[in-house]
Enzyme design. Structure first.
Site, short mmCIF file in Angstrom:
data_model
loop_
_atom_site.label_atom_id
_atom_site.label_comp_id
_atom_site.label_asym_id
_atom_site.label_seq_id
_atom_site.Cartn_x
_atom_site.Cartn_y
_atom_site.Cartn_z
N GLY A 7 0.87 -1.17 0.12
CA GLY A 7 0.08 0.07 0.02
C GLY A 7 0.80 1.19 0.04
N ASP A 8 0.07 2.57 -0.30
CA ASP A 8 0.91 3.70 -0.16
C ASP A 8 1.99 3.85 -1.33
OD1 ASP A 8 -0.85 4.10 1.90
OD2 ASP A 8 0.71 3.49 3.59
N LYS A 35 -0.74 5.41 -5.55
CA LYS A 35 -1.57 5.13 -6.53
C LYS A 35 -2.40 6.47 -6.95
CE LYS A 35 -3.09 2.07 -3.59
NZ LYS A 35 -2.06 1.88 -2.64
N GLY A 82 -6.16 5.80 1.83
CA GLY A 82 -5.52 7.18 1.92
C GLY A 82 -4.75 7.53 0.53
N HIS A 83 -5.51 8.09 -0.46
CA HIS A 83 -4.67 8.48 -1.74
C HIS A 83 -4.47 9.77 -1.84
CE1 HIS A 83 -6.24 4.19 -3.63
NE2 HIS A 83 -5.72 3.95 -2.45
N ARG A 141 -23.32 -13.00 4.79
CA ARG A 141 -24.48 -12.92 4.14
C ARG A 141 -25.36 -12.17 5.26
NH1 ARG A 141 -24.83 -19.15 2.13
NH2 ARG A 141 -24.07 -19.14 4.45
N GLN A 200 -4.95 -0.43 -1.15
CA GLN A 200 -4.06 -1.13 -0.60
C GLN A 200 -3.11 -1.56 -1.60
OE1 GLN A 200 -7.62 -2.03 0.31
NE2 GLN A 200 -7.25 0.00 1.50
N ASP A 225 12.81 10.18 -6.26
CA ASP A 225 13.52 11.15 -5.98
C ASP A 225 14.02 11.08 -4.38
OD1 ASP A 225 10.49 11.40 -5.53
OD2 ASP A 225 11.00 12.84 -4.47
P1 GDP Z 1 -1.64 5.55 -2.26
O1 GDP Z 1 -2.19 5.16 -0.97
O2 GDP Z 1 -1.02 4.71 -2.78
O3 GDP Z 1 -2.49 6.69 -3.10
O4 GDP Z 1 -0.40 6.42 -1.79
P2 GDP Z 1 -0.17 7.52 -0.33
O5 GDP Z 1 -0.99 8.68 -1.06
O6 GDP Z 1 -0.84 6.93 0.92
O7 GDP Z 1 1.11 7.86 -0.17
C1 GDP Z 1 2.22 8.21 -0.87
C2 GDP Z 1 2.66 9.41 -0.77
O8 GDP Z 1 3.79 9.77 -1.54
C3 GDP Z 1 1.67 10.69 -0.69
O9 GDP Z 1 2.09 11.80 0.29
C4 GDP Z 1 2.05 11.21 -1.98
O10 GDP Z 1 1.91 12.70 -2.20
C5 GDP Z 1 3.49 10.91 -2.22
N1 GDP Z 1 4.19 10.77 -3.25
C6 GDP Z 1 3.62 10.15 -4.37
N2 GDP Z 1 4.62 10.14 -5.40
C7 GDP Z 1 5.70 10.58 -4.94
C8 GDP Z 1 7.00 10.79 -5.56
O11 GDP Z 1 7.37 10.29 -6.82
N3 GDP Z 1 8.09 11.50 -4.95
C9 GDP Z 1 7.76 11.68 -3.52
N4 GDP Z 1 8.55 12.53 -2.84
N5 GDP Z 1 6.27 11.61 -3.10
C10 GDP Z 1 5.38 10.98 -3.78
P1 IMO Z 2 -3.92 2.61 0.48
O1 IMO Z 2 -4.83 2.32 -0.46
C1 IMO Z 2 -1.17 1.18 3.66
C2 IMO Z 2 -3.25 -2.13 6.38
C3 IMO Z 2 -3.27 -1.63 7.82
C4 IMO Z 2 -3.41 -2.98 8.25
C5 IMO Z 2 -3.89 -4.08 7.58
C6 IMO Z 2 -5.38 -4.43 7.96
O2 IMO Z 2 -3.81 3.94 1.14
O3 IMO Z 2 -2.53 2.12 -0.05
P2 IMO Z 2 -7.44 -2.87 7.28
O4 IMO Z 2 -8.15 -1.46 8.24
O5 IMO Z 2 -7.73 -3.00 5.99
O6 IMO Z 2 -8.27 -4.10 8.24
O7 IMO Z 2 -6.17 -3.17 7.97
O8 IMO Z 2 -3.72 -3.41 6.07
N1 IMO Z 2 -3.72 -1.01 5.41
C7 IMO Z 2 -3.16 -0.26 4.69
N2 IMO Z 2 -1.77 -0.15 4.58
N3 IMO Z 2 -2.13 1.65 2.83
C8 IMO Z 2 -3.54 1.17 2.68
O9 IMO Z 2 -4.29 1.62 1.69
C9 IMO Z 2 -3.84 0.39 3.72
N4 IMO Z 2 -5.25 -0.19 4.05
C10 IMO Z 2 -5.09 -0.94 5.09
O10 IMO Z 2 -2.41 -0.69 8.21
O11 IMO Z 2 -1.97 -3.42 8.58
MG MG Z 3 -2.25 5.21 1.27
#
Ligand code: GDP
Ligand code: IMO
Ligand code: MG
Length: 424
Positions: free
Chosen positions: A13-14, A17, A41-42, A144, A225, A334
């Protein structure tokens, strides 16, 4: 007829995306979420503004694009309402271009309480969930017993709600979890937020999507995720409760597998994980702290510090295979600027033997075997063309391509929409 392209995370995740969906949205007519819920959290950045979305697809900032919340999503109406209000404050009118599947399941206040109660009960072995009620909501779906968005429009809704809530209260009593102090407020807020949800277009999304394909509209599915949090293929039980892999798109939207177009796999240039569970390349040292600091690695949903480590090719190759990835998008390259050397794990050493396939049990002693690459010092965020990137980064990228047999077609060099290099 058109196909559906899929974008999803290949790690825990994170991966970035949200940023990439917002960027690619220009080339699509429809952006749709197929699984997960407000655990996601996107983050999206443009014009000096940072916005975090939890349930609403990341195409919402493009007024001319349709955004659709699919049946595979679990939706908390309170968080939905908050997101809508925040978008309206920015001058957007999401009711104009956001559709919700009548078959998406609802997260009730008692699902959130059950999530908290179950995590408390698990103690040291807790999953580290986001406490958004995800696990309990999906449990009711497959058991269900759940409530769906379409139910809010039926006369017997309150009756169904009370029955499910009472069932949850019995479970909470067994878990000896005190709820009364919180439940009244949570419930009032939840019931009120249904009124906002009712003002949206609640549709049989599978038919709507079929019509879009027939009329030649281009559709992008946005994963939440990451692959290693998939309920079947992730590091079970330290996973989320949905299928995060490409296959989840078909059940989460009602789209036939033969409609698959490109599959974009988003990969951070290193690894992070929030919550509990195995993470073979995790760094518990200054390098890990530096990655967290430079990468601002704190959860977009919970604010928790993310665990950081080097890129894991055993996990990445597994993810590429499971998803049928056609294009890798490398993000946060970066963040690696300024490191003397960069490491990549190419095998897991278990009892002294190298393994290049994901083991069944990952919560066992695993020593990563590393390949070391030279670093670079240049600030790459201003780079606009692939040819401008430092040779050392290009070597790193070539190695990833060679190992995964997949082209890195986009490199993200900063959080802003414009800080992206598309390779031609
Ligand atoms: P997601 O859940 O996959 O949408 O990712 P998140 O938003 O949770 O976390 C990605 C973090 O990295 C966010 O704070 C973005 O603003 C940041 N981000 C995305 N791409 C880049 C990048 O290429 N460089 C840097 N420094 N930050 C990035
Ligand atoms: P995005 O879409 C990172 C992790 C939680 C926990 C496990 C189960 O932003 O990439 P849950 O609340 O789904 O039952 O938690 O999954 N988790 C994530 N980690 N990015 C996420 O979403 C996540 N959504 C859930 O931290 O370990
Ligand atoms: Mg995220």
């Amino acid at each position: 007829m058109t196909n559906i392209d899929i974008l999803l995370g290949l790690q825990w995740g994170d991966e970035g995306k949200g940023k990439v969906v917002d960027l690619l949205a220009r080339d699509y007519d429809v952006i749709t979420r197929f699984q997960g819920g407000p655990n996601a959290g996107h983050s999206i950045e443009f014009n000096g503004l940072k916005h975090v979305l939890h349930i609403i697809p990341s195409g919402i900032f493009h007024r001319d694009k349709i955004n659709l919340i699919g049946n595979g999503v679990v939706l908390d109406p309170v968080i939905f309402k908050e997101e809508i209000r925040a978008l309206e404050t920015m001058g957007l009118t999401p009711a104009d271009n956001l559709l919700v599947s009548d078959k998406a399941h609802l997260i009730l206040p008692t699902h959130r309480l059950l999530d908290a109660a179950q995590e408390t009960r698990k103690g040291a072995s807790k999953i580290g969930s986001t406490l958004k009620g995800i696990g309990p909501a999906y449990t009711d779906k497959t058991g269900r017993a759940g409530l769906r968005v379409g139910d809010i429009l039926t006369p017997s809704f309150k009756e169904k709600y009370d029955s499910l809530k009472n069932n949850h209260l019995k479970q909470l009593a067994t878990l000896e979890f005190d709820v009364q102090s919180q439940l009244d407020t949570m419930e009032k807020e939840w019931l009120a937020s249904l009124e906002t949800l009712k003002t949206f277009n609640v549709v049989s999304a599978e038919y709507v999507l079929h019509d879009y394909f027939m009329s030649g509209k281009r559709v992008l599915a946005e994963g939440a995720q990451g692959t290693l949090l998939d309920v079947d293929f992730g590091s079970y039980p330290f996973v989320t409760s949905s299928n995060t892999i490409a296959a989840g798109t078909f059940t989460g939207l009602g789209v036939a597998p033969g409609r698959t177009g490109r599959v974009y796999g988003i990969v951070k240039a290193y690894c992070t994980r929030v919550g509990s569970g195995p993470f073979p390349t995790e760094l518990h040292d200054d390098t890990g702290d530096l990655l967290r600091e430079k990468g601002a690695e704190f959860g977009a949903t919970t604010g928790r510090p993310r665990r950081c480590g080097w890129l894991d090719l055993v996990a990445l190759k597994y993810a590429v295979m499971l998803n049928g990835v056609t294009d890798i998008v490398l993000t946060k390259a970066d963040v690696l600027s300024g490191f003397d050397e960069i490491k990549v794990c190419d095998a897991y050493l278990m009892q002294g033997k190298p393994h290049t396939r994901m083991p069944f049990e990952q919560n066992v002693p695993i020593t990563p075997r590393y390949r070391t690459f030279r670093g670079w010092t240049e600030n790459i965020t201003p780079c606009k063309e692939y040819s401008e990137l430092p040779e050392a980064l290009k070597e790193y990228i070539s190695f990833i391509e060679q190992e995964t047999c997949t082209r890195v077609s986009i490199v993200s060099v900063g959080p802003d929409r414009v800080e992206t290099i598309k390779r031609v």
